[in-house]
Design an enzyme around this catalytic site. Sequence first.
Site, PDB file in Angstrom:
ATOM      1  CD  GLU A  46     -20.439  13.391 -17.445  1.00 39.11           C
ATOM      2  OE1 GLU A  46     -19.732  13.780 -18.383  1.00 39.11           O
ATOM      3  OE2 GLU A  46     -19.996  12.783 -16.467  1.00 39.11           O
ATOM      4  CB  SER A  47     -27.150  10.864 -18.422  1.00 38.04           C
ATOM      5  OG  SER A  47     -26.194   9.839 -18.347  1.00 38.04           O
TER       6      SER A  47
END
Length: 124
Positions: A46-47
């Site tokens: 997600e980052s």
Amino acid sequence: MNHHLNYYIRGSGKSYSKDIYLTLFSLLLHQPMGLLHGGASVALAESVGSAASLMFVNPEKQEVRGIEISANHLKSKREGMVTATAKIIHKGASLHLWEIRIVDEEGKLISLCKLTNMVLSRRQ
């Protein structure tokens, strides 16, 4: 033991795809059996996918929010380095769909993730 996070961005040279690499070294990212925690892999994906979406928007006028993520963990990892690469699958005006591949030092696939980001207008 040194615990640190290295983060750098490298473009692939194509207007619709960017490679984002995030390297993790930390015993804090292991689950009780001593393996890389699946949640750490999802957080990494997600980052990387969120940072990649930011490359396609005007951050002064727009924001990015993750709205869905899924992951298939295919191989375990006890120590070493993992690299996450995000490839854009769909780049719309309001949604970005990313495929994020997390591999080990030998290029073996650890996790395959899919992330959908929503692009919002920033409130003035």
